[in-house]
Design an enzyme around this catalytic site. Structure first.
Site, PDB file in Angstrom:
ATOM      1  N   GLY A  84       0.805  -1.224   0.000  1.00  0.00           N
ATOM      2  CA  GLY A  84       0.000   0.000   0.000  1.00  0.00           C
ATOM      3  C   GLY A  84       0.827   1.258   0.000  1.00  0.00           C
ATOM      4  O   GLY A  84       0.376   2.301   0.478  1.00  0.00           O
ATOM      5  N   GLY A  85       2.048   1.186  -0.554  1.00  0.00           N
ATOM      6  CA  GLY A  85       2.909   2.361  -0.638  1.00  0.00           C
ATOM      7  C   GLY A  85       2.490   3.288  -1.762  1.00  0.00           C
ATOM      8  O   GLY A  85       1.435   3.117  -2.386  1.00  0.00           O
ATOM      9  N   SER A  86       3.336   4.268  -2.049  1.00  0.00           N
ATOM     10  CA  SER A  86       2.970   5.290  -3.028  1.00  0.00           C
ATOM     11  C   SER A  86       2.829   4.713  -4.433  1.00  0.00           C
ATOM     12  O   SER A  86       1.842   4.990  -5.125  1.00  0.00           O
ATOM     13  CB  SER A  86       3.994   6.429  -3.020  1.00  0.00           C
ATOM     14  OG  SER A  86       5.292   5.940  -3.304  1.00  0.00           O
ATOM     15  N   PHE A  87       3.794   3.902  -4.864  1.00  0.00           N
ATOM     16  CA  PHE A  87       3.710   3.413  -6.238  1.00  0.00           C
ATOM     17  C   PHE A  87       2.648   2.328  -6.386  1.00  0.00           C
ATOM     18  O   PHE A  87       1.957   2.261  -7.403  1.00  0.00           O
ATOM     19  CB  PHE A  87       5.068   2.901  -6.728  1.00  0.00           C
ATOM     20  CG  PHE A  87       5.194   2.953  -8.218  1.00  0.00           C
ATOM     21  CD1 PHE A  87       5.426   4.156  -8.862  1.00  0.00           C
ATOM     22  CD2 PHE A  87       5.043   1.816  -8.993  1.00  0.00           C
ATOM     23  CE1 PHE A  87       5.509   4.222 -10.242  1.00  0.00           C
ATOM     24  CE2 PHE A  87       5.132   1.873 -10.375  1.00  0.00           C
ATOM     25  CZ  PHE A  87       5.364   3.080 -11.000  1.00  0.00           C
ATOM     26  N   GLY A  88       2.514   1.488  -5.372  1.00  0.00           N
ATOM     27  CA  GLY A  88       1.447   0.495  -5.415  1.00  0.00           C
ATOM     28  C   GLY A  88       0.080   1.150  -5.493  1.00  0.00           C
ATOM     29  O   GLY A  88      -0.801   0.720  -6.251  1.00  0.00           O
ATOM     30  N   LYS A 136      12.187  -2.263  -7.376  1.00  0.00           N
ATOM     31  CA  LYS A 136      13.497  -2.119  -8.018  1.00  0.00           C
ATOM     32  C   LYS A 136      14.594  -2.233  -6.968  1.00  0.00           C
ATOM     33  O   LYS A 136      14.614  -1.457  -6.009  1.00  0.00           O
ATOM     34  CB  LYS A 136      13.607  -0.765  -8.717  1.00  0.00           C
ATOM     35  CG  LYS A 136      12.557  -0.519  -9.789  1.00  0.00           C
ATOM     36  CD  LYS A 136      12.643   0.904 -10.318  1.00  0.00           C
ATOM     37  CE  LYS A 136      11.550   1.199 -11.329  1.00  0.00           C
ATOM     38  NZ  LYS A 136      11.589   2.607 -11.798  1.00  0.00           N
ATOM     39  N   ALA A 187       5.338   8.203  -8.757  1.00  0.00           N
ATOM     40  CA  ALA A 187       3.969   7.841  -8.397  1.00  0.00           C
ATOM     41  C   ALA A 187       3.030   9.043  -8.447  1.00  0.00           C
ATOM     42  O   ALA A 187       1.896   8.937  -8.924  1.00  0.00           O
ATOM     43  CB  ALA A 187       3.952   7.213  -7.005  1.00  0.00           C
ATOM     44  N   LYS A 228      20.321   2.287 -10.785  1.00  0.00           N
ATOM     45  CA  LYS A 228      20.071   3.730 -10.952  1.00  0.00           C
ATOM     46  C   LYS A 228      19.740   4.382  -9.616  1.00  0.00           C
ATOM     47  O   LYS A 228      19.984   5.578  -9.421  1.00  0.00           O
ATOM     48  CB  LYS A 228      18.976   3.973 -11.993  1.00  0.00           C
ATOM     49  CG  LYS A 228      17.606   3.395 -11.660  1.00  0.00           C
ATOM     50  CD  LYS A 228      16.718   4.336 -10.880  1.00  0.00           C
ATOM     51  CE  LYS A 228      15.424   3.653 -10.468  1.00  0.00           C
ATOM     52  NZ  LYS A 228      14.554   4.524  -9.664  1.00  0.00           N
ATOM     53  N   ASN A 277      15.831   8.526  -3.424  1.00  0.00           N
ATOM     54  CA  ASN A 277      17.255   8.185  -3.379  1.00  0.00           C
ATOM     55  C   ASN A 277      18.129   9.422  -3.569  1.00  0.00           C
ATOM     56  O   ASN A 277      19.140   9.593  -2.889  1.00  0.00           O
ATOM     57  CB  ASN A 277      17.564   7.128  -4.443  1.00  0.00           C
ATOM     58  CG  ASN A 277      16.901   5.809  -4.140  1.00  0.00           C
ATOM     59  OD1 ASN A 277      17.329   5.064  -3.271  1.00  0.00           O
ATOM     60  ND2 ASN A 277      15.816   5.510  -4.848  1.00  0.00           N
TER      61      ASN A 277
END
Length: 420
Positions: A95-99, A194, A228, A279, A344
């Site tokens: 349930g994170g930002s990208f999900g 990633k 996201a 990256k 990052n």
């Protein structure tokens, strides 16, 4: 002394606010603008060779563009939509930002499509189901009503057609082992994560089948330059899906591609995954340079060197060089190294400004995968006998074995070499 030559007044009329400049034999003539006269294109006078050349160039450009548009429309007309039509349920792990952003995107693809988010936080679960907001990551963005959250893995995975895996790499093995009994052996996993597992150096394409005890678990890696927040705002984005199964890659392309999300396909899973992992480490290096105020020259030099290092290692691991210059390589590197939305890069900026890593990580509510992945870099460099000075320097800084200032001095004092 020869008299100065004044350009003759040309009776040229244009309707625009700013009349164009005609350049001929180093004499620039501004044309007269008249709001009352709109000439035919053929009535414009001037040097015939320039006018004819300009007309030819415009014609070539127009024809090329029209061909491109016709080709695009033709392919769109033939595009298959059967995958989306027959898909009934998609599960998103995490349930994170990208999900959350991908759950919202998939849900918008088709009314009636059930999108289940498996989350750990019961408060987030309640917020999504009752208010249609992820209160932790996107409190101001309303989620489609066909996005449903649950903390029950069995219910989330039941009858799912596709699974989007958005759990951070370092926690993926234990998480997947805990839900393995509920995963259908034929359920395609689309990895959004990633990074490299620190202790094993495994990529997600290796972690998932091992954790699920199913070497044949269908796998696709989704990668590319994508924040996201911008995906949530429906801003134009391009990504790549990579799978050894071409048919599966094409199916996922159909499932995800939309008017604002382009999806390319690739068979180079290794290249897409290793570029996406490394990256993040390079973005930390770029942030350090920014945090130390070393300037644009050093930033360009460092990122260029880092790109080369990623290419050297990736090709040693079997990746295609063209993958590293594509969306999952150069595209993602540009985004993460140069834009402040990158977690990052933010870690690097703060390290370069003098903060300690512990303080930085304690203050963050999201995972910066590059921190853990950096620890795998030295082992990979040794395993594949590749020199990775920039990426290794980041690992040493994170391990508190090297200061950013000392790292810069050491990198600048490396032997002068022939560029390859």
């Amino acid at each position: 002394m020869a008299a100065s030559v004044q350009p003759a007044c040309l009776d040229l009329h244009f309707s625009g606010k700013h009349p164009p400049l005609l350049k001929h034999n180093a004499i620039i003539v501004r044309c007269v603008s008249s709001p009352n006269v709109i000439p035919e294109a053929d009535s414009i006078s001037g040097p015939p060779d320039i006018i004819n050349t300009n007309r030819d160039q415009r014609k070539v450009v127009r024809i090329a563009w029209e061909k491109l548009v016709r080709w695009s429309r033709s392919l769109r007309a033939k595009a298959k939509t059967d995958v989306l039509e027959r898909t009934r349920k998609v599960v998103v792990l995490g349930g994170g930002s990208f999900g959350t952003a991908m759950a919202a995107h998939v849900a918008r693809r088709k009314e009636g499509l059930e999108v289940n988010m498996l989350v750990r936080d019961s408060f987030v679960c309640q917020s999504i189901n009752e208010n249609h907001h992820n209160c932790k990551y996107f409190p101001e963005h309303k989620l489609p009503e066909n996005v449903i959250a649950t903390t029950d893995a069995k219910a989330a995975l039941l009858d799912a057609d596709y699974c989007l895996h958005a759990v951070p790499v370092q926690f993926s093995s234990s998480f997947l082992e805990g839900i393995a009994d509920y995963v259908d052996p034929g359920l395609p996993f689309i990895s959004l994560s990633k990074g490299l597992e620190l202790n094993t150096l495994r990529m997600m394409s290796q972690i998932i089948p091992i954790a699920l005890k199913n070497p044949r678990q269908p796998f696709v890696a989704l990668s590319g330059p994508s924040f996201a927040l911008e995906l949530m705002n429906n801003l134009p984005t391009a990504m790549v899906v990579a799978s050894k199964d071409k048919k599966l890659a094409n199916a996922v392309q159909q499932l995800l591609a939309s008017s604002y999300l382009r999806i390319n396909t690739s068979s180079d899973v290794t290249g897409v995954e290793i570029a996406g992992a490394l990256k993040n480490v390079l973005a930390i290096a770029a942030g350090i340079v920014d945090g130390m105020n070393l300037g644009n020259n050093s930033m360009a030099a460092l990122v260029s060197q880092g790109c080369s290092e990623i290419r050297w290692l990736a090709t040693k691991m079997g990746a295609k060089p063209t993958t590293i210059t594509g969306l999952s390589g150069t595209g993602d590197i540009m985004l993460t190294c140069f834009v402040n939305l990158s977690r990052n890069r933010t870690v690097g900026v703060r390290l370069g400004s003098g903060e300690t890593l512990d303080d930085i990580l304690t203050s963050m509510n999201q995972v910066a995968e590059g921190v853990a992945t950096a620890g795998a870099v030295i082992a990979l460099a040794q395993k594949y006998n590749v020199k990775l000075p920039v990426l290794t320097a980041v690992a040493k800084i994170i391990d508190n074995e090297l200061t950013p200032t000392k790292a810069v001095l050491e990198l600048m004092n490396l032997p002068q070499i022939e560029e390859v």
